[in-house]
Design a protein around this motif. Structure first.
Motif, PDB file in Angstrom:
ATOM      1  N   TYR A   1       0.824  -1.201   0.000  1.00 39.47           N
ATOM      2  CA  TYR A   1       0.000   0.000   0.000  1.00 39.47           C
ATOM      3  C   TYR A   1       0.865   1.261   0.000  1.00 39.47           C
ATOM      4  CZ  TYR A   1      -3.593   3.374   1.274  1.00 39.47           C
ATOM      5  OH  TYR A   1      -4.431   4.459   1.277  1.00 39.47           O
ATOM      6  N   GLU A   2       1.950   1.253   0.742  1.00 38.49           N
ATOM      7  CA  GLU A   2       2.852   2.401   0.768  1.00 38.49           C
ATOM      8  C   GLU A   2       3.443   2.664  -0.616  1.00 38.49           C
ATOM      9  OE1 GLU A   2       5.673   1.459   3.783  1.00 38.49           O
ATOM     10  OE2 GLU A   2       4.340   2.000   5.443  1.00 38.49           O
ATOM     11  N   GLU A   3       3.740   1.598  -1.355  1.00 42.61           N
ATOM     12  CA  GLU A   3       4.252   1.750  -2.718  1.00 42.61           C
ATOM     13  C   GLU A   3       3.196   2.367  -3.630  1.00 42.61           C
ATOM     14  OE1 GLU A   3       5.670  -1.958  -4.152  1.00 42.61           O
ATOM     15  OE2 GLU A   3       7.346  -2.090  -2.747  1.00 42.61           O
ATOM     16  N   ILE A   4       1.936   1.947  -3.455  1.00 42.38           N
ATOM     17  CA  ILE A   4       0.845   2.492  -4.263  1.00 42.38           C
ATOM     18  C   ILE A   4       0.666   3.981  -3.981  1.00 42.38           C
ATOM     19  CG2 ILE A   4      -1.658   2.415  -4.649  1.00 42.38           C
ATOM     20  CD1 ILE A   4      -1.514  -0.605  -4.037  1.00 42.38           C
ATOM     21  N   VAL A   5       0.689   4.349  -2.699  1.00 38.64           N
ATOM     22  CA  VAL A   5       0.542   5.754  -2.323  1.00 38.64           C
ATOM     23  C   VAL A   5       1.692   6.581  -2.887  1.00 38.64           C
ATOM     24  CG1 VAL A   5       0.541   7.382  -0.395  1.00 38.64           C
ATOM     25  CG2 VAL A   5      -0.776   5.266  -0.231  1.00 38.64           C
ATOM     26  N   ALA A   6       2.912   6.071  -2.770  1.00 40.95           N
ATOM     27  CA  ALA A   6       4.084   6.794  -3.273  1.00 40.95           C
ATOM     28  C   ALA A   6       3.978   7.020  -4.779  1.00 40.95           C
ATOM     29  CB  ALA A   6       5.360   6.025  -2.938  1.00 40.95           C
ATOM     30  N   GLU A   7       3.553   5.997  -5.509  1.00 40.15           N
ATOM     31  CA  GLU A   7       3.438   6.107  -6.958  1.00 40.15           C
ATOM     32  C   GLU A   7       2.359   7.111  -7.361  1.00 40.15           C
ATOM     33  OE1 GLU A   7       4.468   5.628 -10.804  1.00 40.15           O
ATOM     34  OE2 GLU A   7       5.489   4.786  -9.043  1.00 40.15           O
TER      35      GLU A   7
END
Length: 274
Positions: free
Chosen positions: A249-255
Motif C-alpha cells: 500500500y505504501e508503494e501504491i501511495v508513493a506512486e
C-alpha cells in the motif's frame, strides 16, 4: 518515597484491585489528537498569501481530531468520531483531484493482525498485515493522567512520510525540499491499572493501556475511559477492499503522489493559450 510517588502507588493499587473485583469485558477510551503544522513556511513561491491563509483555515480543523478506542484484552478498533464538515471542505481529504480517506485501525494482539480499510483516488484497499512492533524501553518516570497512574516508555522508529511530504518530494522542480530525519522518538505513557496491551492509533505492546503518545508533531491524549460499557463493544474486523500488505500500500501511495505531483507541476507551467 515522596508524596507524589506514594499517591501514584495508592492509585495503582486501588484501581487495579477494583478491576480485579469485577469481570473485565473491555472498555472504550476517548482520545484527542493534535498535530502542529508550520503554516507560515508552507507553500510554494507561487502561492499567494490569501491562498496560504485559506489553506491554513481548512487544515486547522483536520489537525485536531477526536478518536475512540474500543478494546478488549486481545482486540481493538481505533476510529475517528464523525463530525459535521465545515461548508466547502467536503468529506475526507482531497488528494490532488482525487479522494483519500482512512478507516479505523483494527489490532488483534492474540493473532498478530493489523487491518484497515483505505480509499485512495476512487479505489478501496484492505491493508492487512502483521502488527508493527516497537522496541519499548520502560522508564522510571511517572505522572497522573486523570485518575490513572501512568508510566513513561520510549521507542525509536523509522519516520513515516505523509502524503503532503510525498507530493512535495515528487515535484522534480521543487528545490526547497529538504531531507527529513529518518527516525523519530516515540514517547508513551501507559497505565498498569488497565492491564491490556492496547493503545491509540497503531501503538500497543506496553504492560497497560497507553493513555498518551507524542510522536513528531502529533500528541494523542486520552481524556475519558469507560470500563465494561453498558451498550457493549462493537469491534469488527475490516473486510472490504483489495487486500494488500502495508508495504504494498505504501508503494501504491508513493506512486500515486508522484503521478499527481507531476501533473500538478505540468499544469502550473502551462501559460495562456498553451
Amino acid at each position: 518515597m515522596n508524596i507524589q510517588s506514594l499517591f501514584l502507588v495508592l492509585a495503582l493499587v486501588l484501581t487495579t484491585a477494583e478491576l480485579q473485583a469485577q469481570q473485565f469485558d473491555g472498555g472504550i477510551a476517548t482520545y484527542q489528537s493534535k498535530t502542529s503544522f508550520d503554516f507560515e513556511n508552507f507553500g510554494s513561491r507561487e502561492m499567494s498569501e490569501q491562498m496560504k491563509k485559506q489553506f491554513a483555515e481548512r487544515m486547522k480543523s483536520r489537525l485536531e481530531k477526536t478518536f475512540t478506542l474500543s478494546f478488549t484484552k486481545d482486540e481493538s478498533i481505533y476510529e475517528e468520531e464523525e463530525k459535521l464538515e465545515t461548508p466547502g471542505t467536503g468529506g475526507g481529504m482531497r488528494f490532488m483531484g482525487g479522494g483519500f480517506s482512512q478507516g479505523g485501525i483494527y489490532k488483534n494482539i492474540a493473532d498478530d493482525v493489523y487491518a484497515r480499510e483505505n480509499d485512495l483516488m476512487g479505489k478501496s484497499f484492505l491493508v492487512k498485515d502483521t502488527l508493527s512492533k516497537l522496541d519499548w524501553k520502560l522508564e522510571k518516570e511517572s505522572k497522573m493522567i486523570g485518575q490513572y497512574a501512568a508510566f513513561k516508555a520510549i521507542a525509536i522508529r523509522k519516520r513515516d512520510v505523509n502524503p503532503f511530504e510525498a507530493m512535495r518530494r515528487g515535484r522534480e522542480e521543487d528545490t526547497t525540499a529538504v531531507d527529513m530525519p529518518k527516525e523519530e522518538v516515540i514517547t508513551a505513557w501507559y497505565t498498569p491499572q488497565i492491564p491490556v496491551s492496547q493503545g491509540p492509533d497503531e501503538y500497543w505492546g506496553l504492560p497497560g493501556l497507553i493513555l498518551e503518545v507524542s510522536a513528531g508533531r502529533t500528541v494523542i491524549l486520552c481524556n475519558k475511559i469507560v470500563i465494561n460499557p453498558k451498550e457493549g463493544l462493537d469491534i469488527e474486523t475490516p473486510k472490504k477492499g483489495n487486500k494488500v500488505s502495508r508495504a504494498e500500500y505504501e508503494e501504491i501511495v508513493a506512486e500515486k503522489t508522484k503521478e499527481m505531483a507531476k501533473r500538478f507541476g505540468n499544469g502550473r507551467r502551462r501559460g495562456p493559450g498553451q
